[in-house]
Structures are given as structure tokens and as C-alpha cells.
Design a protein around this motif. Structure first.
Motif, PDB file in Angstrom:
ATOM      1  N   GLY A   1      20.131  -6.361  -7.526  1.00  0.00           N
ATOM      2  CA  GLY A   1      20.765  -7.450  -8.258  1.00  0.00           C
ATOM      3  C   GLY A   1      21.340  -7.056  -9.598  1.00  0.00           C
ATOM      4  N   GLY A   2      21.006  -5.874 -10.106  1.00  0.00           N
ATOM      5  CA  GLY A   2      21.615  -5.385 -11.331  1.00  0.00           C
ATOM      6  C   GLY A   2      21.023  -5.913 -12.619  1.00  0.00           C
ATOM      7  N   ILE A   3      19.905  -6.636 -12.567  1.00  0.00           N
ATOM      8  CA  ILE A   3      19.272  -7.140 -13.788  1.00  0.00           C
ATOM      9  C   ILE A   3      17.756  -7.026 -13.651  1.00  0.00           C
ATOM     10  CG2 ILE A   3      18.764  -9.216 -15.149  1.00  0.00           C
ATOM     11  CD1 ILE A   3      21.576 -10.087 -14.869  1.00  0.00           C
ATOM     12  N   VAL A   4      17.101  -6.537 -14.704  1.00  0.00           N
ATOM     13  CA  VAL A   4      15.641  -6.556 -14.806  1.00  0.00           C
ATOM     14  C   VAL A   4      15.272  -7.242 -16.112  1.00  0.00           C
ATOM     15  CG1 VAL A   4      15.250  -4.472 -13.436  1.00  0.00           C
ATOM     16  CG2 VAL A   4      15.537  -4.286 -15.923  1.00  0.00           C
ATOM     17  N   GLY A   5      14.075  -7.793 -16.160  1.00  0.00           N
ATOM     18  CA  GLY A   5      13.652  -8.427 -17.399  1.00  0.00           C
ATOM     19  C   GLY A   5      12.236  -8.930 -17.329  1.00  0.00           C
ATOM     20  N   ASN A   6      11.708  -9.276 -18.498  1.00  0.00           N
ATOM     21  CA  ASN A   6      10.342  -9.771 -18.564  1.00  0.00           C
ATOM     22  C   ASN A   6      10.193 -10.659 -19.786  1.00  0.00           C
ATOM     23  OD1 ASN A   6       7.317  -9.087 -19.776  1.00  0.00           O
ATOM     24  ND2 ASN A   6       7.363  -9.503 -17.587  1.00  0.00           N
ATOM     25  N   THR A   7       9.509 -11.772 -19.608  1.00  0.00           N
ATOM     26  CA  THR A   7       9.178 -12.676 -20.712  1.00  0.00           C
ATOM     27  C   THR A   7       7.662 -12.860 -20.782  1.00  0.00           C
ATOM     28  OG1 THR A   7       9.359 -14.654 -19.334  1.00  0.00           O
ATOM     29  CG2 THR A   7      11.376 -13.886 -20.419  1.00  0.00           C
ATOM     30  N   ASN A   8       6.915 -11.793 -20.429  1.00  0.00           N
ATOM     31  CA  ASN A   8       5.458 -11.820 -20.284  1.00  0.00           C
ATOM     32  C   ASN A   8       5.031 -12.599 -19.062  1.00  0.00           C
ATOM     33  OD1 ASN A   8       5.760 -12.328 -23.672  1.00  0.00           O
ATOM     34  ND2 ASN A   8       4.939 -10.417 -22.889  1.00  0.00           N
ATOM     35  N   ASN A   9       5.964 -12.777 -18.147  1.00  0.00           N
ATOM     36  CA  ASN A   9       5.685 -13.512 -16.924  1.00  0.00           C
ATOM     37  C   ASN A   9       5.002 -12.618 -15.893  1.00  0.00           C
ATOM     38  OD1 ASN A   9       8.549 -12.351 -16.993  1.00  0.00           O
ATOM     39  ND2 ASN A   9       8.194 -12.565 -14.796  1.00  0.00           N
ATOM     40  N   LYS A  10       4.521 -13.233 -14.865  1.00  0.00           N
ATOM     41  CA  LYS A  10       3.963 -12.511 -13.726  1.00  0.00           C
ATOM     42  C   LYS A  10       5.058 -11.673 -13.086  1.00  0.00           C
ATOM     43  CE  LYS A  10       1.651 -13.648  -9.337  1.00  0.00           C
ATOM     44  NZ  LYS A  10       1.157 -14.800  -8.539  1.00  0.00           N
ATOM     45  N   THR A  11       4.779 -10.393 -12.866  1.00  0.00           N
ATOM     46  CA  THR A  11       5.799  -9.499 -12.314  1.00  0.00           C
ATOM     47  C   THR A  11       5.552  -9.142 -10.858  1.00  0.00           C
ATOM     48  OG1 THR A  11       4.553  -7.622 -13.227  1.00  0.00           O
ATOM     49  CG2 THR A  11       6.393  -8.455 -14.531  1.00  0.00           C
ATOM     50  N   VAL A  12       4.295  -9.141 -10.422  1.00  0.00           N
ATOM     51  CA  VAL A  12       3.990  -8.765  -9.034  1.00  0.00           C
ATOM     52  C   VAL A  12       2.873  -9.647  -8.501  1.00  0.00           C
ATOM     53  CG1 VAL A  12       4.720  -6.356  -9.209  1.00  0.00           C
ATOM     54  CG2 VAL A  12       2.382  -6.981  -9.837  1.00  0.00           C
ATOM     55  N   GLU A  13       2.839  -9.768  -7.194  1.00  0.00           N
ATOM     56  CA  GLU A  13       1.752 -10.456  -6.497  1.00  0.00           C
ATOM     57  C   GLU A  13       1.109  -9.432  -5.582  1.00  0.00           C
ATOM     58  OE1 GLU A  13      -0.931 -13.231  -5.186  1.00  0.00           O
ATOM     59  OE2 GLU A  13       0.566 -13.586  -6.735  1.00  0.00           O
ATOM     60  N   ARG A  14      -0.070  -8.956  -5.975  1.00  0.00           N
ATOM     61  CA  ARG A  14      -0.779  -7.954  -5.181  1.00  0.00           C
ATOM     62  C   ARG A  14      -2.216  -8.417  -4.958  1.00  0.00           C
ATOM     63  NH1 ARG A  14       0.601  -2.252  -8.280  1.00  0.00           N
ATOM     64  NH2 ARG A  14       2.781  -2.034  -7.673  1.00  0.00           N
ATOM     65  N   PRO A  15      -2.784  -8.065  -3.820  1.00  0.00           N
ATOM     66  CA  PRO A  15      -4.192  -8.417  -3.601  1.00  0.00           C
ATOM     67  C   PRO A  15      -5.100  -7.576  -4.490  1.00  0.00           C
ATOM     68  CG  PRO A  15      -3.371  -7.043  -1.812  1.00  0.00           C
ATOM     69  CD  PRO A  15      -2.187  -7.370  -2.657  1.00  0.00           C
ATOM     70  N   PHE A  16      -6.181  -8.160  -4.940  1.00  0.00           N
ATOM     71  CA  PHE A  16      -7.183  -7.435  -5.713  1.00  0.00           C
ATOM     72  C   PHE A  16      -7.733  -6.295  -4.848  1.00  0.00           C
ATOM     73  CE2 PHE A  16     -11.547  -6.719  -7.091  1.00  0.00           C
ATOM     74  CZ  PHE A  16     -11.394  -6.629  -8.470  1.00  0.00           C
ATOM     75  N   PRO A  17      -7.954  -5.108  -5.404  1.00  0.00           N
ATOM     76  CA  PRO A  17      -7.960  -4.727  -6.811  1.00  0.00           C
ATOM     77  C   PRO A  17      -6.650  -4.098  -7.312  1.00  0.00           C
ATOM     78  CG  PRO A  17      -9.039  -3.031  -5.536  1.00  0.00           C
ATOM     79  CD  PRO A  17      -8.606  -4.076  -4.549  1.00  0.00           C
ATOM     80  N   ALA A  18      -5.571  -4.181  -6.552  1.00  0.00           N
ATOM     81  CA  ALA A  18      -4.284  -3.645  -7.003  1.00  0.00           C
ATOM     82  C   ALA A  18      -3.463  -4.720  -7.703  1.00  0.00           C
ATOM     83  CB  ALA A  18      -3.503  -3.085  -5.800  1.00  0.00           C
ATOM     84  N   HIS A  19      -4.111  -5.775  -8.154  1.00  0.00           N
ATOM     85  CA  HIS A  19      -3.439  -6.994  -8.597  1.00  0.00           C
ATOM     86  C   HIS A  19      -2.726  -6.872  -9.933  1.00  0.00           C
ATOM     87  CE1 HIS A  19      -7.099  -6.761 -10.824  1.00  0.00           C
ATOM     88  NE2 HIS A  19      -6.891  -7.880 -11.479  1.00  0.00           N
ATOM     89  N   VAL A  20      -3.078  -5.929 -10.778  1.00  0.00           N
ATOM     90  CA  VAL A  20      -2.575  -5.734 -12.145  1.00  0.00           C
ATOM     91  C   VAL A  20      -3.212  -6.759 -13.085  1.00  0.00           C
ATOM     92  CG1 VAL A  20      -0.583  -5.638 -13.715  1.00  0.00           C
ATOM     93  CG2 VAL A  20      -0.395  -4.731 -11.386  1.00  0.00           C
ATOM     94  N   SER A  21      -3.078  -8.056 -12.773  1.00  0.00           N
ATOM     95  CA  SER A  21      -3.671  -9.076 -13.635  1.00  0.00           C
ATOM     96  C   SER A  21      -3.698 -10.422 -12.921  1.00  0.00           C
ATOM     97  CB  SER A  21      -2.871  -9.209 -14.934  1.00  0.00           C
ATOM     98  OG  SER A  21      -3.460 -10.174 -15.791  1.00  0.00           O
ATOM     99  N   PHE A  22      -4.673 -11.251 -13.297  1.00  0.00           N
ATOM    100  CA  PHE A  22      -4.668 -12.658 -12.899  1.00  0.00           C
ATOM    101  C   PHE A  22      -4.157 -13.543 -14.034  1.00  0.00           C
ATOM    102  CE2 PHE A  22      -8.104 -11.062 -10.054  1.00  0.00           C
ATOM    103  CZ  PHE A  22      -7.542 -11.434  -8.845  1.00  0.00           C
ATOM    104  N   HIS A  23      -4.161 -13.007 -15.235  1.00  0.00           N
ATOM    105  CA  HIS A  23      -3.784 -13.778 -16.419  1.00  0.00           C
ATOM    106  C   HIS A  23      -2.461 -13.257 -16.956  1.00  0.00           C
ATOM    107  CE1 HIS A  23      -3.823 -15.686 -20.293  1.00  0.00           C
ATOM    108  NE2 HIS A  23      -4.031 -14.554 -20.939  1.00  0.00           N
ATOM    109  N   TRP A  24      -1.474 -14.131 -17.049  1.00  0.00           N
ATOM    110  CA  TRP A  24      -0.161 -13.748 -17.544  1.00  0.00           C
ATOM    111  C   TRP A  24       0.193 -14.596 -18.754  1.00  0.00           C
ATOM    112  CZ3 TRP A  24       1.760  -9.519 -15.103  1.00  0.00           C
ATOM    113  CH2 TRP A  24       1.242  -9.218 -13.841  1.00  0.00           C
TER     114      TRP A  24
END
Length: 821
Positions: free
Chosen positions: A505-528
Motif C-alpha cells: 500500500g505504500g504507507i506505514v505508520g504508528n500512533t501507539n496503536n496495536k500493530t499485530v495480532e499474535r497468539p500468546f506468547p508471541a503476542h508482543v503486548s496486550f496493552h496498547w
């Protein structure tokens, strides 16, 4: 009588003369510490001549013949402009504030000593690569050269504050820079407090659905890279161009709502009108005067680098070179776990481990206190991390008798190579180079947004703890420290950190939002950190087929609240345009006037408008009414409105509308009733504070940016010289984020915002722009103390050029550092 009047006049005149002399003397002493930028200094610290050219914004452009001399000059420039700030950051990281501020900072020092940042930083110096060790040493020599110059030439102790707090200034050490970096990690980490709050709340709300209401998980699969534009818009459509944390301004312990927020996004050439990549970044931190950020340019062996630094740390942390730009946002990686450790009933100096009881690693630490006897602390560490006192973070409310709480945290590594990664980024030339360089980064976890001439990317950098799939709480709440399944098992491989390189899509970005949905324990975080701003950002990014530097600036400065647009129709669904027109002067009439204003409002949190204040006060009062009966005193910990909670209640997700009924009352209250009562509460508060002329209210009167001096900000008279207060737009959930305090008599003060903004266009790098929230100088008598503040408030920028001739053409001074013969 005439003689009496004459004597009164003489006394009054004498007093005026004395006051004038005192003021003149104070001004003379204070002004002695104003740095002279146009001079030549011979020093043993450099091996070849170095120039520090100050452009018309007082940004130092450093030109040397080798990189070590450039880092030396950066240290010298930092000490010229921000010596007091550097001393305070160092003292805070060392847990030595009480030596000059007395007992009121003892709680800060006590908790900082438990983390033992200074010892960990000393060990980490040896873990850096050779280039970083050389940079640390050269930088420290530059700082110390400035300190020696101040002492030898009686330059007013280097800062006016040092006259008021005349403690000795010890030489700067490489470990001091690493300790400050750990201090920044502390300010950007909130999972510890989140775990404690979740545990305390769960004790009051045994129903998991209700816990999910008030502490909701971020919905969706995560947003980082946006999809291809054509997939969204088919055809040929056209588009327009509890126990309170230490309460002191110097405290690095921030409420969970203020532990991190930032924006960063990038566009690939196919989404850029100029055909070059674009990158924007505005990291958010607590507002102070001076601000935390300091702009600098360094000419290194492989070219120039310009951007934002933090005084005390020898690196440009966010910025660009001619070929690469990088920006940072808080990664929200779950890199903290709280462990409940069982004490040995027969020997409280031991704690339970999977292999039986084991002695704590202990050490005495003496905290010296001004005008009082010193206090001796006993620092205790377990295999899982340092033991924290129950009086901190409200740990005593969730720690059983006969147990203590220990903290596991990636920032407590004695081999923290984060600075090695930060300096390597300054030398990287391409996005792949930068991603490789960032592997050494440990803490605080960040989303690193990158752009070179052809490629954009977003990479999560920082150590991610490896947890067992059988972990009791999945890291969401404190867990038993002696169970093997709860203990960390090292670090996840860097390659598993989320990465988005050259998305379709040609655009990346982040506003401290959730970036990925992974099952635990590869989840990165539950709190965003955000579920709202990302909605507005997505719309702005996908509202144009191509972007420009100006459209990125427009997005940085956008003040439309997605939350307001989404929640007002829900909350006020049954209140708008109902019933007869009430009589003037009645509460009902005031409510109708407020609803009429909000009905025509587009959600823009503009400082000149009344609607943002009415909306913010209404939603704040509504959440308070919804949660007070269920949570009691714990409701005070929920200082900011959680939009997802309000939405769940008013959509009755999993029966969440039950929050509207007041448990203690006999009648069954509806959500419409609660919305009306909350609006009345808000209007009473507004009327008492700002008057009942709703149409003339200004959001900016309540939403003032509080750039306050951390030490003199409350001092009589002085506070008018050292504090910078500004009416500002934006709010908790806007891209131009102005996070409110959430507490006290002024709950809507803007206390946490973008202290730095930068936008880089790699089709014409020298057209890039940046700004900081106050000014380059930390000296309140300097014209550079607040010269950028009004530009920042108005959404203006200054050029970000690496052209040396442009810097020299408008230079306000040139400092020449020469080798001493």
C-alpha cells in the motif's frame, strides 16, 4: 508632620534603591551564565579544530575533522545550553535528588535506588562497541570542558539554578549518559502499573466481562502498513489534494496514561507527489521548560545528521541524514512483569525459587538528605529482578502477607547496548542497514519508522521477553515468581519482532496503536497506547492518493477527535432535540444549549471553540458516574476517559450497559439517565469555573500547555519568568495530541504532547522542517529559552537543512574549539 513625611520618603526611596541593587545584582550573576556562542577556546579535548556554528534558531551545526571531536562538541554544546537540566537528569537517575531538595524527594530517590540504574549503567559501558565507547568518552570530555571553563572563568556556575542550589558539580562520566537513557525507559514504560491496576480491579470485578469493559483489549488485528490504495477505492475515483506515585515535578514516575505516546508515518515514492519518500515523526513526552528535546546537527565521516537529541545522551535519536530518516514511537512491548516472591517463614532473608529457598542479593545504599540525617536502604534482588517496597505502585494492595514483589524488566540489563544501536542508526545509509543496526537496541521498546530514498519500513526494536505458553497470567497480572512457567526464558529472536518493509500500500505508520495480532506468547503486548488516533490517521492517509510534505504536516497538526465523532451520537442519542424549550436560567435550558452546540460540532478540538470543553467535561463526568459505585476509591485511578469503555457500555457489548445502573440505589437507572445526569454535572462544573455563557467558552482556556520549570515552576515571582503557558488545540485522542492531566482542579491542562515535530521529504531533503516546544536554551534569560514556543503552538516549523552555507549565512555565533598546544 512634614519631617515625618520626609523620613518616610527617604526610607521608601532607600528601600527602592536597595531593591533595585538586589535585582541588578541577581541579574548580573544570572546573566554571567549566559553562554557566549561567538568565541575561540583552546582545549586538550580535541585533536583537530572543530566549529560549532549556531544557525538563526540556535541549532548547533558541528563541523570537525573526525567523529570523536564531533561528539566532544555535542557534549560541549549540550552543557552550554542545558547544564542544569543535565545535572537534574543525572541526579534523578542516580537517586540523589534529596541531597539538594531534602525530604520531599526521598520517595523518588528510594525507588530509583531499587532499580540501581547507576550500577547497571557502569556495567553497560563495557558492553558498547568500540565506536560507541569512543563517542561516550568524547562526549563526556566535551561536557567536562564546559564545566571547567565555567569554574575557571567564573561564568555564573553555568546556570542560574545552580546559585539557588549550590551543590558541587562532579565530572560527567560515560555511565551517566547510559543511566539517563534508562531513566527515559522508565518514563516510557507502563506495563508494571497496568498489571497492578488490572489485579486491583479484578479483585473488585470478579466478572471477566466487566473487567474487559473497563480495561478493554484493543480491537482488530492491528494496523501498521495500510493496504494498497486501489483495493480500497475501485474504479477511477478522484481525490482531493493508588498509592500515589511520587508527586514532584522532577519525578520520572508517570501515571500509566502518560507513559508514552507518539506519531510516526512514512510514504513510499508511489504515494508521494514529489516521487521521493516522506517521513513524519512527533514523539510525545511530558511538557517542561526547557523541553526535553534539543536540536543538533553533526557532520560525521559519512555525512551530516540532523534532528533531536536529549541533553546527556550523545546521539541524534530521531532525525535524518541525506539518505535516511528515522522516527520513534513507543512500542508498548510487554517488557515488564511483576513477580510475587514468597519469603522463607524461617528466614525472611530468603525467597522461594524452583529449586528451594535462596538468599536475596542485598546491598546497603545511603541516601543523603539536605538538613536531615541520611537514610540507609537495603536493596534486595531476586533472580527475577529488584524487590520493590509495598508503598510504591500500590503494591501492598496486591501482595499477600509473607511475600514481596519483584520486577522483571528488560531495561535492567547490565549489558544494555541500546546506545550502540542509536549511534549505529546515525551511520546507517539505507533501511536494511538501519534494521540491522537496531538489533542491539534493548529498551525502551520502540517502533522504528524508516525511510531512505526508495524504501519505507516500520520495525519494532527492543528486547521482547520470551515467556512460557503456560504462564499463569500471560504477563497481564502479577504472577508467582517461584513457578518455572512464570519465569522469563530469555529474549525472543530479533527477527520475530514485527516488521513491515516496503508494504504494497505504500504507507506505514504508528500512533501507539496495536500493530499485530499474535497468539500468546508471541503476542508482543496486550496493552496498547491508542485505539482512537489510528482511526483518524487511517482516514487522512487513505483520503489522498499521493502525499506531500504539507499533507504530512497537516496530519501532524490535525485536531479532529475520532472519539468525539463516534461517542457523542451514542451517548446523546436520546437527548438531542427532545421535550419543550425550557425557561432561560434553568438547568434544563443550559443543557439544551449545550446539546445544540454539540449537535453542530464536527469533533474538532480547536482551542477557540466551546464544544471541546463541553464534550470533554461531559465524558469525564459520565465515566466517573459509571464506575464510582462498582470501583469505589479505585475509580480515582481511572483518571482519563477510556473511549472503548464508553462505547461498550452504550452499545451494551456483552451486557456492559449494567454499568449504568447504580448498585446502591433502588431504582434501575438507564444509560440515557446517566448521560443526562453527567451532562448536568459537567455544566455545573463549567459554570462554576468558566461561567454559564457557553457560546463564549474557549477550550484553550482549560487546555493550556504547561511548559513548567521542574524546580522553579512553583516559586513566587520566578514562576512568571520560567514557566511557559499557552492556549492549545488538540486533546487526548487527536493526532495533534495534547494529553490532559486528568487530575486536580485543572484536569484538562495539556501536560503531555509532541515536544518535537519533524517532517522529511527525500526528494528535496533540505526542504525538511522541524520544531521543538520551547527553545534551545535552558537559561530563562536567554532569548532562545522560549523563541520556538509560539511557532510550536501555531503549528509552524523551521528549516532542517544540512547545507553548511545556509547555517553559516545566518549564524548567531561560531564557537571554535582548537587543540591546546
Amino acid at each position: 508632620m512634614g519631617q515625618f513625611v520626609q523620613w518616610l520618603l527617604r526610607i521608601a526611596g532607600g528601600m527602592v534603591v536597595i531593591v533595585v541593587l538586589i535585582v541588578a545584582g541577581v541579574y548580573f550573576l544570572a546573566s554571567r551564565s549566559l553562554p557566549q556562542y561567538d568565541k575561540t577556546l583552546s582545549t586538550v579535548g580535541v585533536v583537530a579544530p572543530v566549529e560549532i556554528v549556531r544557525d538563526n534558531a540556535n541549532v548547533p551545526h558541528i563541523f570537525g575533522e573526525n567523529d570523536q571531536d564531533a561528539f566532544f562538541a555535542l557534549g560541549y554544546a549540550h552543557a552550554q545550553d542545558r547544564l542544569w537540566q543535565m545535572m537534574m537528569l543525572r541526579r534523578t537517575a542516580q537517586g540523589r535528588l534529596s541531597e539538594i531538595f531534602g525530604n520531599r524527594t526521598l520517595s523518588i530517590d528510594s525507588l530509583i535506588r531499587r532499580f540501581d540504574f547507576t550500577t547497571l549503567a557502569r556495567h553497560s559501558v563495557a558492553a558498547q562497541d568500540a565506536r560507541t565507547q569512543a563517542a561516550l568518552k568524547a562526549y563526556a570530555n566535551g561536557v567536562n570542558t564546559r564545566i571547567d571553563e565555567i569554574n575557571q572563568n567564573s561564568l555564573g556556575r553555568g546556570a542560574p539554578e545552580l546559585f539557588l542550589f549550590p551543590s558541587a558539580i562532579s565530572p560527567w562520566q560515560p555511565a551517566d549518559s547510559l543511566a539517563i537513557q534508562k531513566l527515559m525507559a522508565l518514563q516510557l514504560s507502563g506495563h508494571l502499573e497496568e498489571e497492578v491496576l488490572r489485579a486491583r480491579t479484578s479483585l473488585l470485578l470478579p466478572d471477566e466481562k466487566r473487567l474487559a469493559d473497563i480495561l478493554p483489549d484493543a480491537p482488530g488485528s492491528g494496523v501498521a502498513a495500510l493496504p494498497e490504495y486501489a483495493e480500497l477505492v475501485p474504479g477511477n475515483a478522484r481525490f482531493a489534494a493508588t498509592t500515589p506515585l511520587p508527586d514532584h515535578p522532577l519525578s520520572p514516575f508517570k501515571h500509566r496514561a502518560l507513559t508514552g505516546a507518539s506519531n510516526a508515518w512514512a510514504a513510499a515514492p508511489n504515494r508521494s507527489a514529489s516521487g521521493g519518500t516522506l517521513l513524519a515523526n512527533d514523539p510525545h513526552l511530558g511538557l517542561t521548560a526547557p523541553g526535553i528535546w534539543y536540536l543538533a546537527r553533526m557532520e560525521l565521516a559519512n555525512g551530516g545528521v540532523i534532528g533531536a537529541t536529549i541533553p546527556g545522551i550523545p546521539a541524534i535519536l530521531t532525525g535524518r541524514s541525506n539518505s535516511l530518516g528515522w522516527g520513534l514511537t513507543s512500542g508498548y512491548v510487554d517488557d515488564q512483569d511483576l513477580f510475587i516472591e514468597e519469603l522463607n517463614p524461617a528466614n525472611p532473608e530468603e525467597y522461594r525459587t524452583p529449586d528451594g529457598f535462596k538468599r536475596f542479593v542485598t546491598r546497603k545504599s545511603i541516601v543523603n538528605i539536605a538538613d536531615e540525617a541520611p537514610v540507609t536502604l537495603t536493596l534486595r534482588w531476586t533472580d527475577n529482578g529488584p524487590v520493590l517496597p509495598g508503598a510504591h505502585y500500590s503494591l501492598n494492595t496486591i501482595t499477600p502477607e509473607g511475600h514481596v514483589a519483584a520486577l522483571g524488566w528488560t531495561a535492567l540489563s547490565p549489558r544494555d547496548t541500546s546506545l550502540t544501536a542509536a549511534i549505529a542508526l546515525m551511520y546507517a545509509q539505507t533501511v536494511p542497514d538501519a534494521i540491522v543496526a537496531a538489533e542491539d537496541y534493548i529498551s525502551p521498546a520502540q517502533n522504528l519508522t524508516l525511510a531512505d530514498s526508495n524504501t519505507i519500513a516500520l520495525k519494532v526494536v527492543g528486547a521482547v521477553p520470551r515467556r512460557n505458553a503456560a504462564h499463569q497470567s500471560k504477563g497481564r497480572m502479577p504472577s508467582l515468581g517461584w513457578l518455572p512457567e512464570n519465569r522469563w526464558q530469555g529474549r525472543m529472536p530479533y527477527m520475530s519482532n514485527p516488521s513491515f518493509v516496503s508494504p504494497k500500500g505504500g504507507i506505514v505508520g504508528n500512533t501507539n496503536n496495536k500493530t499485530v495480532e499474535r497468539p500468546f506468547p508471541a503476542h508482543v503486548s496486550f496493552h496498547w497506547g491508542d485505539s482512537q488516533r489510528i482511526q483518524r490517521w487511517t482516514r487522512l492517509m487513505q483520503g489522498r492518493q499521493v502525499h506531500t510534505r504539507d499533507s504530512f504536516i497537516e496530519a501532524q497538526l490535525d485536531t479532529v477527535s475520532f472519539s468525539a465523532r463516534a461517542l457523542l451520537p451514542l451517548v446523546g442519542a436520546d437527548l438531542w432535540f427532545t421535550g419543550e424549550t425550557a425557561a432561560d436560567g434553568t438547568p434544563e435550558r443550559l443543557r439544551q444549549r449545550a446539546l445544540t452546540l454539540l449537535a453542530d460540532w464536527n469533533g474538532e478540538m480547536n482551542e477557540h471553540m466551546p464544544e471541546p470543553l463541553i464534550y470533554a467535561a461531559w465524558l469525564r463526568a459520565l465515566q466517573d458516574r459509571l464506575i464510582q459505585d462498582e470501583l469505589g476509591p479505585l475509580s480515582e485511578e481511572y483518571t482519563h476517559v477510556e473511549p472503548l469503555f464508553i462505547e461498550r457500555v452504550y452499545r451494551d457489548v456483552d451486557g456492559a450497559s449494567v454499568w449504568c445502573d447504580v448498585i446502591q440505589s433502588a431504582p434501575k437507572e438507564t444509560c440515557t439517565m446517566m448521560a443526562q445526569l453527567a451532562l448536568d454535572d459537567a455544566l455545573v462544573w463549567i459554570s462554576e469555573r468558566y461561567g454559564d455563557q457557553l457560546e463564549s467558552l474557549r477550550w484553550g482556556d482549560a487546555h493550556q500547555a504547561t511548559h513548567d520549570h521542574t524546580v522553579l515552576g512553583d516559586a513566587p515571582v520566578l514562576r512568571y519568568f520560567v514557566n511557559i503557558r499557552q492556549s492549545t488545540s488538540g486533546g487526548d485522542n487527536t493526532l495533534q495530541r495534547g494529553k490532559t492531566s486528568g487530575t486536580g482542579p485543572d484536569p484538562f491542562q495539556n501536560v503531555h504532547a509532541a515536544g518535537y515535530r519533524g517532517v522529511y521529504d527525500f526528494s528535496d531533503p533540505d526542504s525538511s522542517v522541524f520544531i521543538i516546544s520551547t527553545g534551545q536554551s535552558g537559561h530563562f534569560l536567554s532569548r532562545y529559552y522560549d523563541d520556538m514556543a509560539q511557532l510550536w503552538r501555531r503549528g509552524e516549523y523551521v528549516p532542517m537543512s544540512l547545507d553548511p552555507e545556509l547555517a553559516r549565512a545566518a549564524a548567531v555565533g561560531v564557537t571554535r574549539l582548537l587543540p591546546k598546544e
